[in-house]
Design a protein around this motif. Structure first.
Motif, PDB file in Angstrom:
ATOM      1  N   SER A  16       0.816  -1.221   0.000  1.00 34.82           N
ATOM      2  CA  SER A  16       0.000   0.000   0.000  1.00 34.82           C
ATOM      3  C   SER A  16       0.842   1.261   0.000  1.00 34.82           C
ATOM      4  N   ARG A  49      -2.023  -3.044  -7.804  1.00 39.68           N
ATOM      5  CA  ARG A  49      -1.671  -3.013  -6.394  1.00 39.68           C
ATOM      6  C   ARG A  49      -2.601  -3.901  -5.600  1.00 39.68           C
ATOM      7  N   ARG A  57      -4.754  -4.497  -2.607  1.00 33.82           N
ATOM      8  CA  ARG A  57      -5.372  -3.573  -1.666  1.00 33.82           C
ATOM      9  C   ARG A  57      -6.087  -4.333  -0.567  1.00 33.82           C
ATOM     10  N   ILE A  87      -5.601   2.706   4.086  1.00 32.60           N
ATOM     11  CA  ILE A  87      -6.784   3.494   3.736  1.00 32.60           C
ATOM     12  C   ILE A  87      -6.412   4.541   2.680  1.00 32.60           C
ATOM     13  N   ALA A 140      -4.282   4.191   0.395  1.00 34.21           N
ATOM     14  CA  ALA A 140      -4.234   3.493  -0.887  1.00 34.21           C
ATOM     15  C   ALA A 140      -5.637   3.313  -1.455  1.00 34.21           C
ATOM     16  N   GLN A 141      -6.587   2.981  -0.574  1.00 37.65           N
ATOM     17  CA  GLN A 141      -7.978   2.817  -1.044  1.00 37.65           C
ATOM     18  C   GLN A 141      -8.530   4.129  -1.600  1.00 37.65           C
ATOM     19  N   ASP A 158      -6.977   5.109  -4.910  1.00 42.51           N
ATOM     20  CA  ASP A 158      -7.562   4.294  -5.985  1.00 42.51           C
ATOM     21  C   ASP A 158      -8.925   4.834  -6.388  1.00 42.51           C
TER      22      ASP A 158
END
Lengths: 314, 339
Positions: A248, A257, A259, B206, B208-209, B212
């Motif tokens: 991450s 990636r 996740r 989070i 990264a979420q 995205d």
């Protein structure tokens, strides 16, 4: 334990009423080394730091520091022992007393522990200031006159004032800009080399932990789920959470990636079995029913995951 | 290197179809009026964002990136003197009367702030905040606005959207709050999203979420995005272009990949070297010496010169932003040993 551990924590737990903030944490730090605790907010890393210094009373567990169990020490003996352990906090704005000049800030810890004569204490303050590369003229100034990076240098100098054997640093560079962060991290490594101080280093920033630490423990929901030497943790992470955390981190390029879904559950309602199973991409029925034990996977690396059993059986 | 010789700014990932410019900022300057006169905060900032494109505004605290964003949004403090042109979809919004500007920007710009806890209203239900925006800007009925709000929450990955609409911000986690902000930002079908450190307060998984999600929204809705951040690594992953600011100046501008790999400006190089990189085995970092000069006490000429290893007498005069190799840099002695 191995080598010559200066700090060895065994089965440390802390509950705040129903909230199990830290559960059964064990690790040890050899003299002169840095142990990193990494994890997201709510993982219990800061509470662990405070437990180690007994700023928070542990519910169970032992903290062996310099051969004595801190958890058992009477208040007076504990206070005396505190001379050998100091803390650096995240927020250099809140952790320095705004009404104390830098001189007072640096003399105070020595006064508390009755170290040296007044002129010794002042000399020490001057030396410390030089060590953290602040001018002597800073002695008579107050915290508000300094930038964040300079304040953190003062906080470091204060931590060194009693010549401690252990420094616990809780997110010491998180509030700083990158260019200043680099200065402070270099300084901490220089001072550690010079004084041979042992360090417990807490951060959410994987890059900073990788740079600073010899050994790393990855925390999730109050537990250490994986620990081992830096190169093993970053090079061959065994626990799915460690893997996800590393994947991450920004700077790995976008696309493909892995996740993690969802968010860290509340410490009020820790999932049964493996605490990570609600977000784990590999979870299977055993993870619901049975808590995975920490197991050795060689090279000083340990992880708590049922997948490791599977891998071995296969 | 040859791969980068496509200097037309509008032409990036989708060759052929030239992308429409959504936001254009030309020579933007901002100064605060105070008792002693004018205190310059940002000088001479220029960049453009095409549809579907993400541009990062990068720099450390105090470099002027957030105030630049607030000038674009039209929410700069009252004592700010703003010069230069800001053009949104062909309309020069910096010249519009406030009321007209609000009407235009409410529909065509969406904002995402760092701290959703302070940017969202604590005592209005989430549904109320969303439907107010939709009804005001799009003139929807209450029922239509509610349906649309639920649809939007669903779209940004919030489960049980109808229940959440009745809830309040404090009941949500940081990641969920940021999703609500994103839903609100895209609610009126904007062409530009301005995101000011949208993931800085979030945990890494989070973050990264949310990154995205922002990327998905940008692609699906063909949004232009101005992404304000201090983290160059996020820039490299997420933005096609980057504008690096230092002490109120644009010091480098170009494709993110070029800037992150081989910056021309010593400050940009310094920012990259100061970050502990993934697994490069260094035992010491390379910090930038000194500190950022306080606002209003910028040195004459190149503002980075006092901290720069390459500075000489020439740096006492102010360099202009010029093309050096593949990027634009404001530097008399740009780095040339670029791989």
């Amino acid at each position: 334990m191995t080598e010559q551990s200066i700090l060895s924590v065994t089965g440390l737990s802390k509950s705040f009423r129903a909230v199990k903030a830290v559960r059964d944490v064990s690790f040890s730090i050899p003299r002169g080394k840095t142990f990193g605790l990494v994890g997201e907010s709510g993982s219990g890393k800061s509470t662990t730091a405070r437990l180690v210094l007994r700023l928070v009373e542990p519910t169970t567990g032992s903290i062996s520091f310099r051969g004595r169990d801190l958890a058992e020490l009477a208040p007076r003996a504990l206070r005396a022992e505190r001379r050998h352990m100091q803390m650096i906090f995240q927020d250099p704005f809140g952790s320095l007393n705004p009404r104390m000049s830098v001189r007072e800030t640096l003399v105070e810890p020595q006064l508390v522990h009755d170290i040296g004569t007044p002129s010794d204490r002042l000399r020490t303050a001057e030396r410390l200031l030089a060590e953290v590369s602040l001018p002597r003229a800073a002695l008579d100034r107050f915290p508000h006159e300094f930038s964040g990076g300079q304040r953190q240098r003062i906080a470091i100098a204060r931590a060194l004032a009693t010549n401690p054997e252990l420094i616990v640093a809780d997110e010491p560079v998180s509030a700083l800009d990158v260019s200043v962060q680099a200065q402070v991290l270099n300084l901490m490594r220089d001072l550690q080399d010079r004084h041979g101080t042992t360090m417990l280093f807490i951060s959410h920033d994987l890059r900073v932990v990788q740079f600073m630490c010899d050994e790393i423990g990855v925390m999730y929901l109050g537990e250490i789920v994986e620990q081992g030497p830096r190169d093993r943790i970053y090079g061959a992470p065994a626990h799915p959470y460690t893997q996800a955390l590393l994947a991450s981190a920004p700077g790995k390029g976008s696309g493909q990636r892995a996740r993690l879904k969802g968010e860290i559950p509340s410490a009020h309602a820790v999932p049964s079995g493996c605490a990570f199973r609600t977000r784990c991409p590999h979870a299977f029925d055993r993870c619901v029913n049975e808590k995975p034990a920490m197991r050795d996977i060689g090279g000083g690396q340990k992880a708590a995951c049922h997948l490791l059993d599977k891998a071995e059986a296969a | 290197m040859t791969a980068h010789i496509t200097p037309l700014p509008a032409e990036t990932v989708s060759p052929g179809a030239a992308r429409k410019t959504v936001l254009e900022v030309e020579n933007l300057s901002l100064a605060f009026r105070n008792a002693d006169g004018l205190l310059p905060i940002v000088t001479d900032v220029s960049f453009a964002i095409a549809e579907g494109e993400a541009v990062a505004l990068v720099g450390e605290s105090g470099c002027g990136k957030s105030i630049t964003a607030s000038a674009i949004m039209g929410i700069a403090p009252d004592n700010a003197e703003i010069a230069g042109n800001i053009t949104l979809n062909g309309t020069v919004i910096s010249a519009l009367p406030p009321k007209d500007r609000r009407r235009l920007c409410g529909r065509h710009m969406g904002f995402i702030f760092q701290e959703p806890m302070t940017a969202l209203h604590p005592t209005l239900s989430i549904g109320r905040q969303m439907t107010d925006t939709l009804r005001h800007n799009l003139g929807l009925s209450h029922k239509d606005a509610t349906d649309r709000a639920a649809e939007l929450l669903d779209r940004v990955g919030i489960p049980r959207a109808r229940d959440i609409l009745r809830g309040y911000v404090h009941e949500l986690s940081g990641g969920m709050r940021q999703r609500v902000m994103i839903a609100l930002a895209i609610s009126c079908g904007p062409s530009l999203i301005i995101a000011d450190e949208p993931t800085t307060a979030l945990d890494v998984t989070i973050q990264a979420q949310v990154l995205d999600l922002l990327e998905d929204m940008r692609r699906e809705l063909n949004l232009a995005m101005l992404f304000i951040t201090h983290d160059l690594e996020v820039v490299g992953d997420f933005c096609e272009k980057a504008v690096v600011m230092y002490a109120g100046d644009v010091v480098e501008r170009g494709f993110s990949a070029d800037i992150v790999r081989s910056p021309a400006h010593p400050y940009a190089r310094g920012l990259i070297d100061a970050v502990p990189a993934h697994d490069d085995g260094r035992t010491r970092l390379t910090p930038i010496l000194g500190t950022v000069p306080p606002v209003g006490q910028w040195p004459e000429g190149c503002r980075f010169a006092p901290r720069c290893g390459r500075a000489d007498a020439q740096c006492r005069t102010r360099p202009s932003l010029e093309r050096h190799g593949v990027t634009d840099a404001r530097c008399w002695h740009p780095l040339e040993d670029r791989p």
